[in-house]
Design a protein around this motif. Structure first.
Motif, short mmCIF file in Angstrom:
data_model
loop_
_atom_site.label_atom_id
_atom_site.label_comp_id
_atom_site.label_asym_id
_atom_site.label_seq_id
_atom_site.Cartn_x
_atom_site.Cartn_y
_atom_site.Cartn_z
N GLU A 1 0.83 -1.20 0.00
CA GLU A 1 0.00 0.00 0.00
C GLU A 1 0.87 1.25 0.00
O GLU A 1 0.61 2.20 -0.76
CB GLU A 1 -0.93 0.00 1.22
CG GLU A 1 -1.88 1.17 1.26
CD GLU A 1 -2.89 1.06 2.39
OE1 GLU A 1 -3.43 2.11 2.81
OE2 GLU A 1 -3.14 -0.07 2.85
N VAL A 2 1.90 1.27 0.82
CA VAL A 2 2.75 2.46 0.90
C VAL A 2 3.65 2.59 -0.32
O VAL A 2 4.00 3.70 -0.72
CB VAL A 2 3.58 2.45 2.20
CG1 VAL A 2 4.70 1.44 2.15
CG2 VAL A 2 4.13 3.84 2.50
N LEU A 3 3.99 1.47 -0.96
CA LEU A 3 4.86 1.53 -2.13
C LEU A 3 4.13 1.91 -3.41
O LEU A 3 4.64 2.66 -4.23
CB LEU A 3 5.56 0.18 -2.35
CG LEU A 3 6.82 -0.12 -1.56
CD1 LEU A 3 7.30 -1.54 -1.85
CD2 LEU A 3 7.92 0.88 -1.88
N ILE A 4 2.93 1.37 -3.59
CA ILE A 4 2.26 1.45 -4.88
C ILE A 4 1.08 2.41 -4.90
O ILE A 4 0.88 3.14 -5.88
CB ILE A 4 1.79 0.03 -5.30
CG1 ILE A 4 3.01 -0.88 -5.49
CG2 ILE A 4 0.96 0.08 -6.57
CD1 ILE A 4 2.65 -2.33 -5.75
N VAL A 5 0.28 2.43 -3.84
CA VAL A 5 -1.00 3.14 -3.89
C VAL A 5 -0.85 4.66 -4.03
O VAL A 5 -1.66 5.28 -4.73
CB VAL A 5 -1.87 2.78 -2.67
CG1 VAL A 5 -3.13 3.62 -2.63
CG2 VAL A 5 -2.23 1.29 -2.74
N PRO A 6 0.14 5.32 -3.41
CA PRO A 6 0.23 6.77 -3.63
C PRO A 6 0.34 7.16 -5.10
O PRO A 6 -0.36 8.07 -5.56
CB PRO A 6 1.50 7.15 -2.85
CG PRO A 6 1.56 6.14 -1.74
CD PRO A 6 1.10 4.86 -2.36
N LEU B 1 -2.48 -0.42 -15.72
CA LEU B 1 -2.00 0.80 -15.05
C LEU B 1 -1.12 0.43 -13.86
O LEU B 1 -0.07 1.06 -13.65
CB LEU B 1 -3.20 1.64 -14.60
CG LEU B 1 -2.87 2.94 -13.86
CD1 LEU B 1 -2.05 3.87 -14.76
CD2 LEU B 1 -4.15 3.62 -13.38
N VAL B 2 -1.53 -0.55 -13.07
CA VAL B 2 -0.72 -0.99 -11.94
C VAL B 2 0.63 -1.49 -12.42
O VAL B 2 1.67 -1.15 -11.84
CB VAL B 2 -1.46 -2.09 -11.15
CG1 VAL B 2 -0.52 -2.72 -10.12
CG2 VAL B 2 -2.69 -1.54 -10.46
N VAL B 3 0.65 -2.26 -13.49
CA VAL B 3 1.91 -2.78 -14.03
C VAL B 3 2.84 -1.63 -14.43
O VAL B 3 4.04 -1.64 -14.15
CB VAL B 3 1.64 -3.71 -15.23
CG1 VAL B 3 2.95 -4.08 -15.94
CG2 VAL B 3 0.93 -4.99 -14.76
N GLN B 4 2.29 -0.63 -15.10
CA GLN B 4 3.08 0.51 -15.55
C GLN B 4 3.64 1.29 -14.37
O GLN B 4 4.84 1.68 -14.36
CB GLN B 4 2.24 1.43 -16.41
CG GLN B 4 1.83 0.81 -17.76
CD GLN B 4 0.83 1.68 -18.51
OE1 GLN B 4 0.34 2.68 -17.98
NE2 GLN B 4 0.51 1.29 -19.72
N LEU B 5 2.83 1.53 -13.36
CA LEU B 5 3.28 2.31 -12.21
C LEU B 5 4.34 1.55 -11.39
O LEU B 5 5.28 2.15 -10.89
CB LEU B 5 2.09 2.66 -11.31
CG LEU B 5 1.06 3.64 -11.93
CD1 LEU B 5 -0.12 3.80 -10.99
CD2 LEU B 5 1.71 4.99 -12.21
N VAL B 6 4.16 0.24 -11.27
CA VAL B 6 5.13 -0.55 -10.53
C VAL B 6 6.48 -0.53 -11.24
O VAL B 6 7.53 -0.51 -10.60
CB VAL B 6 4.62 -1.99 -10.37
CG1 VAL B 6 5.75 -2.92 -9.92
CG2 VAL B 6 3.50 -2.04 -9.34
N ALA B 7 6.49 -0.50 -12.56
CA ALA B 7 7.74 -0.40 -13.31
C ALA B 7 8.49 0.87 -12.94
O ALA B 7 9.73 0.88 -12.84
CB ALA B 7 7.47 -0.47 -14.81
N ASP B 8 7.75 1.96 -12.69
CA ASP B 8 8.40 3.21 -12.28
C ASP B 8 8.93 3.12 -10.86
O ASP B 8 9.97 3.68 -10.55
CB ASP B 8 7.38 4.35 -12.39
CG ASP B 8 6.95 4.63 -13.81
OD1 ASP B 8 7.71 4.25 -14.74
OD2 ASP B 8 5.87 5.19 -14.01
N VAL B 9 8.19 2.42 -9.98
CA VAL B 9 8.65 2.26 -8.59
C VAL B 9 9.95 1.49 -8.54
O VAL B 9 10.85 1.81 -7.80
CB VAL B 9 7.56 1.56 -7.76
CG1 VAL B 9 8.09 1.21 -6.37
CG2 VAL B 9 6.32 2.43 -7.64
#
Length: 310
Positions: free
Chosen positions: A113-118, A302-310
Motif C-alpha cells: 500500500e505504501v509503495l504502490i498506492v500513492p 495501469l498498476v503494471v506501468q506504475l510498478v515499473a516506475d517504482v
C-alpha cells in the motif's frame, strides 16, 4: 463442437443468474434478495434448476444449506460464463477512463500500500477521477477464497500466497531482495553489519503468517549455518517497523524497496544481510471472470506501468 440450439433454446438462461446467487449465498432467502425476487419465486427456480441438472444442488445440513458435490463443480463455470455473457452484450460500450464511474476493491499488505498506492491514486485522480479504490489488508486472510467469493477485484501479494487454480490469474510485478535496517547509534553497529553482530542483536520480524511460532527466511538461512537469532517482536504491520527500529537497539531484515524508503525518512542505516536470502516475488492476482472486463484490464495494466516506475 456444434451448439444444440434446439435444446439450448428451451433453457431460461436467467436461471444461471439465480443459480449463481444460490451457490454464492447458500440460502434461498439471501439469494432471492441478491437478485431482487421473492423467496417463493427463488424456491420455484431452485426446483427448476434441480430438474435441469438432475441434482439436488443444495441440501439441508446441521448449519443450513450446503452444496452437493455436483454444485461445487458448478460454482466457477457458472460465474465465469455469466461474466463472459456480460462482456459479450456490453462489448460495444467502450471503456473511457475519463468518464467511467466504478469502485475497485483492492487487497494488499500495508507494505505494498505504501509503495504502490500513492502513485496509483495520483494517476487515477489525473486520468480517471470517477474510478475509486477500496483497500483491504489481506494479511493472512484466505486471499484466493476472497477472490472466488467476489469480495476482491484485485490483489497484490508476495509469493507466500498459494498458487491457486486455473481461474486464479497471476502476473509477476517485480522481484525483491532484502536489506537490514537499524539505528547505528542505538545498536553501536556501523554498516555493513557482521554476522556476529547480526546474531547478537535482537530482531524485529515482519510476518503475514498466522500461528504462535513464526519463522522467517532469516531463521532458515541461519539454521543452515548452525546459528539462530532472538526475535523480540513479531508484527504483521510493516508500517510500524521504522518507529520500532528508530527507538530501540534492534535490527530488522525487510524488503529492500521499503527499507530504502523508511531509512531515508528516518535517517536509519542499511546493510546487506550477512546471510544469503532468496529473492521474493510480488504478483498481481485476480479471478478469471474479470479477464475480459475492459475496466479491470485497464486498471491491471495501469498498476503494471506504475510498478515499473517504482
Amino acid at each position: 463442437m456444434g451448439i444444440d440450439t434446439v435444446n439450448l433454446g428451451r433453457i431460461d438462461l436467467n436461471l444461471l443468474v439465480h443459480l449463481d446467487a444460490l451457490l454464492t449465498e447458500r440460502s434461498v432467502t439471501r439469494a432471492a434478495a441478491r437478485v431482487g425476487i421473492g423467496q417463493s419465486a427463488m424456491s420455484h427456480n431452485l426446483a427448476r434448476l434441480r430438474d435441469l441438472f438432475g441434482d439436488e444442488l443444495l441440501t439441508r445440513g446441521p448449519e443450513g444449506l450446503r452444496l452437493t458435490p455436483r454444485a461445487v463443480t458448478l460454482v466457477e463455470p457458472v460465474r465465469i460464463t455469466l461474466a463472459q455473457i456480460q462482456m459479450l452484450v456490453s462489448r460495444d460500450k467502450a471503456f473511457d477512463p475519463a468518464t467511467a464511474v466504478r469502485t475497485f476493491r483492492l487487497g494488499l499488505p500495508d507494505s505494498m500500500e505504501v509503495l504502490i498506492v500513492p502513485a496509483l491514486l495520483a494517476r487515477l485522480r489525473e486520468v480517471a477521477p470517477g474510478i475509486h479504490l477500496r483497500l483491504y489488508n489481506i494479511g493472512s486472510s484466505p486471499l484466493l477464497d476472497r477472490l472466488d467469493a467476489d469480495e476482491l477485484d484485485l490483489a497484490i501479494g508476495y509469493d507466500v500466497f498459494p498458487q491457486g487454480q486455473v481461474h486464479h490469474k497471476r502476473r509477476l510485478l517485480f522481484t525483491e531482495t532484502y536489506l537490514c535496517m537499524f539505528n547505528a547509534e542505538r545498536t553501536g553497529v556501523v554498516p555493513p553489519i557482521s554476522l556476529d553482530d547480526y546474531v547478537r542483536l535482537p530482531h524485529v520480524l515482519t510476518s503475514l503468517r498466522p500461528g504462535r511460532s513464526v519463522r522467517g527466511v532469516v531463521d532458515d538461512a541461519l539454521e543452515k549455518l548452525g546459528l539462530q537469532r532472538s526475535v523480540v517482536l513479531t508484527t504483521p504491520r510493516f508500517l510500524t517497523v521504522p518507529s520500532l527500529v528508530a527507538r530501540a537497539p534492534v535490527v530488522v531484515t525487510m524488503h529492500a524497496r521499503l527499507a530504502r524508503m523508511f531509512a531515508a525518512e528516518l535517517g536509519l542505516s542499511l546493510s546487506p544481510p550477512p546471510v544469503a536470502l532468496r529473492e521474493v516475488t510480488v504478483s498481481l492476482l485476480w479471478h478469471a471472470s474479470y479477464d475480459a472486463d475492459p475496466a479491470h484490464a485497464w486498471l491491471r495494466q495501469l498498476v503494471v506501468q506504475l510498478v515499473a516506475d517504482v
